[in-house]
Design a protein around this motif. Structure first.
Motif, mmCIF file in Angstrom:
data_model
loop_
_atom_site.group_PDB
_atom_site.id
_atom_site.type_symbol
_atom_site.label_atom_id
_atom_site.label_comp_id
_atom_site.label_asym_id
_atom_site.label_seq_id
_atom_site.Cartn_x
_atom_site.Cartn_y
_atom_site.Cartn_z
ATOM 1 N N THR A 102 -17.554 -54.900 8.896
ATOM 2 C CA THR A 102 -18.302 -56.275 8.604
ATOM 3 C C THR A 102 -17.568 -57.456 9.851
ATOM 4 O O THR A 102 -18.306 -58.137 10.197
ATOM 5 C CB THR A 102 -17.949 -56.761 7.307
ATOM 6 N N ARG A 103 -16.441 -57.040 9.935
ATOM 7 C CA ARG A 103 -15.475 -57.781 11.079
ATOM 8 C C ARG A 103 -16.231 -58.008 12.625
ATOM 9 O O ARG A 103 -16.411 -58.940 13.054
ATOM 10 C CB ARG A 103 -14.142 -57.332 10.960
ATOM 11 N N THR B 38 -8.880 -58.265 -2.812
ATOM 12 C CA THR B 38 -9.628 -57.154 -3.070
ATOM 13 C C THR B 38 -9.389 -56.860 -4.493
ATOM 14 O O THR B 38 -10.344 -55.724 -4.831
ATOM 15 C CB THR B 38 -9.014 -55.826 -2.193
ATOM 16 N N ASP C 231 -12.186 -51.624 2.287
ATOM 17 C CA ASP C 231 -13.419 -51.858 1.556
ATOM 18 C C ASP C 231 -14.545 -52.741 2.041
ATOM 19 O O ASP C 231 -15.209 -52.908 1.589
ATOM 20 C CB ASP C 231 -13.225 -52.232 -0.123
ATOM 21 N N ASP C 232 -14.164 -53.170 3.461
ATOM 22 C CA ASP C 232 -15.374 -53.975 3.951
ATOM 23 C C ASP C 232 -16.009 -53.409 5.016
ATOM 24 O O ASP C 232 -16.482 -53.761 6.016
ATOM 25 C CB ASP C 232 -14.575 -55.118 4.915
ATOM 26 N N ARG D 124 -15.390 -61.381 0.313
ATOM 27 C CA ARG D 124 -16.634 -60.611 0.643
ATOM 28 C C ARG D 124 -16.983 -59.775 -0.585
ATOM 29 O O ARG D 124 -18.215 -59.641 -1.006
ATOM 30 C CB ARG D 124 -16.293 -59.752 1.903
ATOM 31 N N ARG D 125 -16.051 -59.028 -1.313
ATOM 32 C CA ARG D 125 -16.373 -58.430 -2.304
ATOM 33 C C ARG D 125 -17.227 -59.171 -3.567
ATOM 34 O O ARG D 125 -18.265 -58.849 -4.020
ATOM 35 C CB ARG D 125 -14.949 -58.078 -2.814
ATOM 36 N N GLY E 60 -10.717 -55.099 10.023
ATOM 37 C CA GLY E 60 -11.023 -55.562 8.680
ATOM 38 C C GLY E 60 -10.431 -54.599 7.462
ATOM 39 O O GLY E 60 -9.741 -53.705 7.832
ATOM 40 N N ARG E 61 -10.795 -55.179 6.336
ATOM 41 C CA ARG E 61 -10.272 -54.133 5.153
ATOM 42 C C ARG E 61 -11.014 -53.005 4.864
ATOM 43 O O ARG E 61 -12.243 -52.898 5.146
ATOM 44 C CB ARG E 61 -10.166 -55.071 3.748
ATOM 45 N N GLN F 215 -20.735 -59.818 -2.089
ATOM 46 C CA GLN F 215 -21.705 -58.599 -2.098
ATOM 47 C C GLN F 215 -22.112 -58.417 -3.681
ATOM 48 O O GLN F 215 -23.097 -58.285 -3.727
ATOM 49 C CB GLN F 215 -20.707 -57.540 -1.583
ATOM 50 N N VAL G 208 -21.836 -59.164 4.546
ATOM 51 C CA VAL G 208 -21.434 -58.163 3.662
ATOM 52 C C VAL G 208 -22.519 -56.990 3.459
ATOM 53 O O VAL G 208 -23.591 -57.481 4.154
ATOM 54 C CB VAL G 208 -21.432 -58.908 2.152
#
Ligand code: ATP
Ligand code: MG
Length: 636
Positions: free
Chosen positions: A515-516, A245, A503-504, A603-604, A500-501, A607, A534
């Motif tokens: 997103t998960r 992240t 920020d996801d 994913r970051r 998920g995180r 995206q 994403v």
């Protein structure tokens, strides 16, 4: 209450009594006089007044009964080497390395940065540091000069331990030139470099700085190096997070608390017994490698397999996707630890490979590092016929936060859930905006840990207490709680699900979607091997979901009709399961996904590329081509 619920409840209501009992699992030179000091939250100090040593507990302690038993089993399918070190031999090797480090001026509290492939010398170096009270900082051997340089600057090591080269999929990766370049880039310069020459790549030694381990061992090798007794709170090592992240954080750990936490986890969670064999397929560059390749199994008196190579190549260097199961049979492995990403790789091959070997020794397979999707879990569970145990944790925690403690009580596993909070962990779900505790079933919020954190948990961020407090403990309003930065829910029986995180999360027309969840739905399609979802900025809806799908081997979707059909099926599936809002705006087919070197989806970065932005720091990315290909696909 069940037996495990009682066990957990006592760890929370009487942490001192609980951990005083657990502390008996290790050897103390001087027993602790105070179990916990939590007077300065959020810092938690464990086993004050106690002195001990990790290397003593991992090696010396076992000599009386198992000097002749295997301790370290090295298997390299890259170089075709297979070699076993007994506890007695390990004891000698570790002292030899310790003596060499001391000859280079290393003492208690000095940092030693270890930049090594998966070879026995890497484990010798870690244990040697622990033995003399030096702080090791293992940097994943797959990193290039830039990542290594920033870690050298942060750790300020007196000595760097490295080798001529590693090898990946049969390709030699010279390490020494990368290290030289990193030292050149770094403002801080280590005084000495200790090198193992594997004979894989030529090395140029810098006079006065670089030393071959065999040369030093020839001079200092036979010296007896006793264990330095450390205060429980003395630092054992620092390790950087994966950097999924953002900028990696230097996680710092103590000595006594870590030893106790590992010993307890080997008993209660992994149920590994002395004299047996443990096989973790991770890398010493990650926290799993620290806890469950090197220290945990050895502390428990188990042999540990150190594996260099891909999961798909045999010791004869021919393709063999059954190599891990061959090792399970050969070394009678009882406990195995891997990651969902590795299982997904194997899933592309014939499941009959699992049936070829005698896996009767195996009691359980533990998987961690990322969400375990149900199809993957089912595939490996059907194939192995042993419990598959998802375990959720972080570099920061050092050992599982949420899982099933089979050694206490065999609670049933539920697909999609790693399980319940482990003893010592007060895990809660908080509303991310208000900080209010969410106690109802299936209420979605941030997974947090209330202090005091248990033994083994990070002490702080190396050299930066303020960043530790600010980053981890101040992210939710009005409360001093540790944020995992992961979303989760809990069901009516207290099982947690990680979504998920934080920020996801994407926001489609005002609706927040994980997103998960979308990925989980897509990965349920029979032709999907892997998927990343994403959120991408959209003028109309705020954000829309984009899915990147790796189809199963053999399903080459080069044919645009096939691709269109599969895209349609995937979209319908998500709409049926999660609603039309969650339906991806686009499904794109790719041959691989950008991941960190530890197999976590970036994913970051995807995206950023989708939105035409700079993906930022990509030093932790495994295969940058995958990201470039995505970039080409999304060009308008
Ligand atoms: P950084 O913190 O630098 O971004 P990172 O979080 O990827 O890196 P790690 O400490 O290696 O570094 O990974 C821990 C994270 O991995 C967890 O916070 C969680 O997001 C994910 N994770 C680990 N195990 C599981 C699991 N069993 N199920 C779901 N997610 C998991
Ligand atoms: Mg993290």
């Amino acid at each position: 209450m069940t037996r495990y619920d009682d066990f957990h409840a006592r760890s929370i209501s009487d942490p001192e009594g609980f951990w005083a009992d657990e502390a008996q699992l290790i050897d103390w030179h001087t027993p602790p006089t105070q179990i916990l000091d939590a007077s300065n939250p959020p810092f938690a100090n464990w086993f004050l007044g106690g002195t001990t040593n990790l290397c003593h507990n991992a090696v010396d302690r076992h000599l009386a009964v198992r000097a002749e038993q295997p301790a370290l089993i090295f298997v390299s399918t890259e170089t075709g080497v297979e070699k076993t070190f007994t506890f007695g031999q390990l004891h000698i090797e570790v002292q030899r390395t310790a003596a060499s480090l001391m000859a280079l001026g290393v003492g208690k509290g000095d940092r030693v940065l270890i930049y090594m492939p998966m070879i026995p010398e890497a484990a010798f170096a870690m244990l040697a540091c622990a033995r003399i009270g030096a702080i090791h900082c293992v940097v994943f051997g797959g990193f290039a000069s830039g990542s290594l340089a920033s870690r050298i600057e942060d750790a300020e090591p007196k000595v760097v331990v490295s080798a001529d080269a590693g090898s990946r999929g049969g390709k030699i990766v010279p390490y020494k030139p990368l290290l030289d370049e990193a030292i050149r880039l770094s403002n801080y310069k280590p005084a000495a470099v200790l090198l193992t020459d594997r004979g894989l790549a030529p090395m140029e030694l810098v006079a006065g700085r670089d030393h071959l381990d065999r040369d030093l061992a020839a001079v200092h090798g036979d010296v007896v190096v006793p264990c330095t007794w450390l205060v429980s709170t003395d630092i054992s090592y620092t390790i950087y997070t994966s950097g999924t992240t953002g900028k990696p954080k230097g996680v710092q750990r103590d000595t006594g608390g870590y030893a106790v936490a590992l010993a307890a986890s080997m008993k209660h969670i992994f149920d590994g017994r002395a004299g047996e064999t443990y096989f973790s397929t991770s890398d010493i560059g990650w926290v799993v490698g620290h806890s469950y390749i090197v220290y945990g199994p050895l502390i428990a008196g188990m042999a540990t397999i150190l594996y260099e190579g891909l999961p798909t190549q045999g010791i004869d260097r021919q393709p063999d996707a059954g190599i891990w199961w061959r090792l399970v049979e050969k070394y009678r492995v009882t406990v195995m630890f891997s990651a969902p990403t590795a299982v997904r790789v194997l899933k592309k091959y014939d499941p009959a490979l699992l049936k070829k070997y005698d896996l009767s020794s195996l009691r359980a397979l533990f998987l961690a590092g990322e969400p375990l999707d149900e199809p993957t879990a089912r595939w490996i569970s059907d194939g192995l016929g042993v419990p598959i145990i998802d375990n959720y944790w972080q570099t920061e925690s050092g050992w599982p936060i949420i899982t099933i403690a089979n050694g206490v009580e065999a609670k049933p596993s539920k697909f999609g859930s790693p399980g319940v909070p482990m003893y010592g962990y007060k895990v809660k779900i908080l509303h991310e905006a208000t900080g209010e505790e969410l106690t109802g079933p299936n209420e979605k919020g941030v997974v947090v840990i209330e202090g005091p954190t248990p033994p083994g948990f990070m002490q702080t961020i190396w050299k930066d207490d303020a960043r530790f407090v600010q980053t981890y403990w101040k992210s939710l309003p009005g409360k001093l709680v540790y944020s995992t930065f992961d979303w989760g829910v809990r069901d009516a029986e207290g099982y947690f699900y990680i979504l998920g995180r934080t920020d996801d999360v994407i926001n489609v027309a005002g609706h927040r979607l994980g997103t998960r969840e979308i990925e989980e739905s897509i990965s349920g399609h029979a032709n999907v091997a892997e998927v990343a979802v994403v959120g991408v900025a959209d003028a109309l809806k705020g954000q829309v979901a984009m899915a990147f799908v790796v189809p199963k081997a053999g399903d080459a979707v080069t044919d645009s009709d096939v691709a269109l059909k599969l895209e349609g099926e995937i979209m319908k599936r998500v709409a049926d399961e999660l609603g039309a809002l969650a339906r991806p705006a686009r499904v794109r087919f790719v041959t691989g996904l950008p991941k960190t070197r530890s197999g976590k989806l970036l994913r970051r970065a995807i995206q950023a590329v989708c939105e035409g932005r700079d993906p930022g720091d990509l030093t932790t990315i495994d295969d940058p081509v995958t990201l470039q290909k995505i970039g080409q696909l999304v060009v308008p």
